[in-house]
Design a protein around this motif. Structure first.
Motif, short mmCIF file in Angstrom:
data_model
loop_
_atom_site.label_atom_id
_atom_site.label_comp_id
_atom_site.label_asym_id
_atom_site.label_seq_id
_atom_site.Cartn_x
_atom_site.Cartn_y
_atom_site.Cartn_z
N ILE A 155 72.16 15.76 22.70
CA ILE A 155 71.20 14.67 22.83
C ILE A 155 69.83 15.20 23.28
CG2 ILE A 155 70.65 12.57 24.16
CD1 ILE A 155 72.82 12.03 22.27
N THR A 156 69.86 16.07 24.26
CA THR A 156 68.58 16.57 24.76
C THR A 156 67.88 17.41 23.70
OG1 THR A 156 69.81 18.37 25.82
CG2 THR A 156 69.14 16.54 27.23
N MET A 157 68.67 18.16 22.95
CA MET A 157 68.08 18.99 21.90
C MET A 157 67.50 18.11 20.80
SD MET A 157 70.01 22.29 20.41
CE MET A 157 71.51 21.35 20.27
N GLU A 158 68.28 17.16 20.39
CA GLU A 158 67.90 16.31 19.27
C GLU A 158 66.64 15.49 19.58
OE1 GLU A 158 69.49 16.47 16.49
OE2 GLU A 158 68.55 14.83 15.37
N PHE A 159 66.54 15.01 20.80
CA PHE A 159 65.44 14.10 21.12
C PHE A 159 64.38 14.75 22.02
CE2 PHE A 159 69.13 11.48 20.17
CZ PHE A 159 68.61 10.64 19.20
N SER A 160 64.48 16.09 22.16
CA SER A 160 63.52 16.84 22.97
C SER A 160 63.32 16.21 24.35
CB SER A 160 62.16 16.94 22.28
OG SER A 160 62.32 17.47 21.01
N LEU A 161 64.41 15.99 25.00
CA LEU A 161 64.36 15.47 26.36
C LEU A 161 65.10 16.45 27.28
CD1 LEU A 161 65.38 11.80 25.53
CD2 LEU A 161 63.12 12.51 26.32
N ALA A 211 67.92 16.92 30.55
CA ALA A 211 69.08 16.21 31.12
C ALA A 211 68.61 15.28 32.24
CB ALA A 211 70.10 17.20 31.65
N ARG A 212 67.54 15.72 32.92
CA ARG A 212 67.04 14.89 34.02
C ARG A 212 66.45 13.58 33.49
NH1 ARG A 212 63.41 17.88 38.29
NH2 ARG A 212 65.37 18.95 38.64
N ASP A 213 65.80 13.66 32.31
CA ASP A 213 65.32 12.42 31.70
C ASP A 213 66.48 11.47 31.44
OD1 ASP A 213 63.06 14.28 29.57
OD2 ASP A 213 62.70 13.34 31.55
N ILE A 214 67.52 12.05 30.84
CA ILE A 214 68.65 11.21 30.42
C ILE A 214 69.32 10.53 31.62
CG2 ILE A 214 70.95 11.26 29.34
CD1 ILE A 214 68.88 11.66 27.26
N THR A 215 69.50 11.29 32.69
CA THR A 215 70.19 10.70 33.84
C THR A 215 69.22 9.98 34.78
OG1 THR A 215 70.01 12.74 35.08
CG2 THR A 215 72.03 12.43 33.81
N GLY A 216 67.92 10.07 34.47
CA GLY A 216 66.92 9.52 35.39
C GLY A 216 66.71 8.03 35.24
N LEU A 228 67.16 4.91 24.51
CA LEU A 228 67.99 4.92 23.31
C LEU A 228 68.86 6.19 23.25
CD1 LEU A 228 68.84 3.40 20.77
CD2 LEU A 228 67.08 4.69 19.53
N PRO A 229 68.27 7.39 23.42
CA PRO A 229 69.12 8.59 23.45
C PRO A 229 70.21 8.49 24.53
CG PRO A 229 66.83 9.22 23.28
CD PRO A 229 66.84 7.73 23.46
N ARG A 230 69.86 7.94 25.67
CA ARG A 230 70.86 7.79 26.74
C ARG A 230 72.02 6.91 26.26
NH1 ARG A 230 67.90 5.03 30.85
NH2 ARG A 230 67.09 7.02 31.57
N GLN A 231 71.65 5.83 25.59
CA GLN A 231 72.69 4.92 25.11
C GLN A 231 73.54 5.57 24.02
OE1 GLN A 231 70.07 1.68 24.16
NE2 GLN A 231 70.48 0.61 26.09
N ILE A 232 72.89 6.38 23.20
CA ILE A 232 73.66 7.10 22.18
C ILE A 232 74.65 8.04 22.86
CG2 ILE A 232 73.48 8.81 20.33
CD1 ILE A 232 70.82 7.51 19.54
N GLY A 233 74.17 8.70 23.91
CA GLY A 233 75.05 9.60 24.66
C GLY A 233 76.25 8.87 25.23
N ARG A 239 78.93 7.11 35.63
CA ARG A 239 78.66 8.05 36.72
C ARG A 239 77.95 9.29 36.18
NH1 ARG A 239 83.91 8.81 38.68
NH2 ARG A 239 83.86 6.61 39.22
N PHE A 240 78.42 9.74 35.02
CA PHE A 240 77.79 10.94 34.46
C PHE A 240 76.35 10.68 34.06
CE2 PHE A 240 76.63 13.71 30.93
CZ PHE A 240 76.87 14.95 31.50
N TYR A 241 76.09 9.51 33.50
CA TYR A 241 74.73 9.22 33.07
C TYR A 241 73.91 8.61 34.21
CZ TYR A 241 75.93 10.55 28.39
OH TYR A 241 76.31 11.30 27.30
#
Ligand code: ADP
Ligand code: MG
Length: 484
Positions: A396-402, A404-409, A418-423, A440-442
């Motif tokens: 996800i981070t690779m695909e959307f250039s984000l 991990a901190r963005d995703i869990t933030g 949206l990427p977070r929801q896809i994850g 919990r992971f996200y």
């Protein structure tokens, strides 16, 4: 050359005389109360050329005789008819007295014998046994507990501390501590082990307590049988007279309306009289599909404890413990090596230990990391295409250039959410984790957030072709292990 003639099929003895002599032989081999307890209602059904069939009053008696008295029975049969060699078959007499009172007596006797081993040897069965697979008519969910599933053999870590503490408290004080206790966690994380350890402890401390451990399927089957055989009243009476009811894998109640209804009433009867109820499931109460709301709410009355995947340190401790119980001291580096590679559940850790010890024994080599690596190669290959949280995050981070901190933030902009929801969606789809675990992971999000995400992505996959292609592409990259 003439082949020797096949021996004549043995003539069957006269049934009454035969039974008499078997009973005589048993009596001479057993203490009076053992004979009186376990061979009450023991009867001869039929002597056939290949086997002799006896009936016993219940599934519990049959299991007990098979485990603890088989060699005595076998030698009694041989003594009664020295030159025959028939297999022994035990079946359950449907007409026997299986009242709760009789059953309670037998269970107490069994508990007492387990504390004070009988004088007679309990060797492995000598003859051939033919066991009937079904347990018809047996009211007591005559499930044998696994003797290894004790608190002593249970390694405690942050992943299972709460569930363990709750079960210990219940072992000391059934009905008083947490009631009901609902333990949930993925397969192989020790639910059954803890539940049975609780039963062992109660049985040891209060031998007269009526502890009933059964899988949800046992409960269902027993319920159905009681209806079919017109013994519903007896079923009810029995289950409502239990002191400690332990039901494993309650998720199997999903969709079984009548059984749920029955369980609901059993639950209330026990709960209202302060009897202990312990339940396990592979999901949270909320996540069991088609389970009645009123049952869900009852499950939450007491304590809901979840069991998680053990952390590295706990995995190491479990590996060492499992090896030691097999007579092997596992070096730290070997344990670290395995714990890094096997990280999904405890059953797999156990499997790895068995495999490594096996390879070491067969090849007569010392257990070191090289040997562990060899032994685990097959295991690793089998797991290769299994997706974990890390893989999904990487993709996800690779695909959307984000990051991990963005995703869990905290950010809720579309570009991040949206990427977070896809994850979250992929995590639920490709792994076996609960909504809560995914949340919990996200970034410690609530399970309802995950549920919302999953539904949203599902909907869009259905309606939007390009989006569907995107998701399919991500999924297949994850599954093939080629992230790029
Ligand atoms: P579940 O019922 O959750 O699927 P089990 O109770 O069957 O899991 O556990 C799987 C195996 O792992 C069993 O052999 C059990 O003894 C072992 N095990 C689980 N948790 C622990 C632990 N904390 N310490 C030692 N062994 C464990
Ligand atoms: Mg289990």
């Amino acid at each position: 050359m003439r082949l020797p003639e096949a021996p004549e099929a043995k003539q069957s003895p006269d049934p009454a005389t035969f039974l008499d002599s078997v009973l005589q032989e048993l009596r001479s081999r057993l203490r009076e109360e053992q004979f009186a307890t376990w061979f009450r209602g023991f009867d001869l059904v039929e002597v056939r050329p290949e086997e002799v069939e006896f009936s016993v009053p219940s599934g519990f008696v049959r299991d007990w005789l098979t485990r603890h008295y088989f060699s005595v029975l076998d030698s009694a049969v041989r003594a009664a008819e020295p030159d025959a060699n028939r297999a022994i078959k035990l079946t359950i007499d449907r007409n026997a007295d299986q009242s709760p009172a009789v059953d309670a007596q037998l269970r107490a006797a069994a508990a007492a014998e387990q504390g004070a081993p009988s004088e007679k040897p309990r060797s492995k069965p000598l003859g051939r046994t033919v066991m009937e697979p079904q347990r018809e008519g047996s009211m007591a969910g005559s499930v044998e507990l696994n003797g290894d599933y004790t608190f002593e053999n249970f390694v405690v870590g942050p992943c299972n501390r709460l569930a363990h503490a709750a079960c210990m408290a219940i072992g000391d004080n059934p009905g008083r501590a947490y009631n009901p206790l609902f333990v949930h966690g993925n397969v192989g994380l020790g639910k059954t082990h803890l539940l049975q350890a609780t039963c062992h402890t109660i049985q040891r401390k209060q031998p007269s307590a009526r502890v009933l451990y059964m899988s949800c399927e046992d409960f269902t089957n027993s319920f159905i049988q009681s209806i079919q055989s017109g013994r519903l009243e007896e079923f009810r009476e029995y289950h409502r007279s239990i002191d400690v009811l332990v039901i494993d894998d309650i998720q199997f109640l999903a969709g079984k309306e009548k059984t749920q209804e029955e369980f609901f009433h059993t639950f209330n009867a026990l709960y209202n009289t302060q009897r202990q109820i312990v339940i396990s499931s592979d999901r949270t109460p909320l996540e069991i599909p088609t389970i009645e709301e009123r049952l869900v709410s009852r499950f939450k009355w007491g304590l809901v404890a979840d069991m998680e995947v053990p952390c590295f340190e706990t995995r190491v401790a479990i590996l060492k413990r499992k090896a030691r119980s097999r007579g092997v001291e596992m070096e730290d580096d070997v344990a670290y090596f395995i714990a890094e590679r096997v990280d999904t559940n405890i059953r797999e850790l156990e499997g790895a230990v068995i495999k490594i010890i096996g390879v070491s024994t067969i090849t007569d080599r010392k257990i070191d990391t090289a040997l562990a690596e060899e032994a685990l190669r097959g295991v690793a290959a089998a797991r290769k295409n299994q997706v974990n949280f890390g893989d999904i995050m990487d993709l996800i981070t690779m695909e959307f250039s984000l990051s991990a901190r963005d995703i869990t933030g905290k950010s809720r902009t579309q570009a991040v959410s949206l990427p977070r929801q896809i994850g979250m969606y992929l995590s639920r789809e490709l792994m076996d984790h609960s909504l809560e675990e995914v949340g919990r992971f996200y970034g410690n999000r609530d399970h309802t957030t995950v549920l919302y995400a999953v539904q949203k992505i599902k909907k869009r996959v259905k309606e939007d072709r390009l989006f569907r292609d995107l998701i399919n592409n991500l999924r297949s990259r994850l599954q093939s292990g080629s992230l790029r």
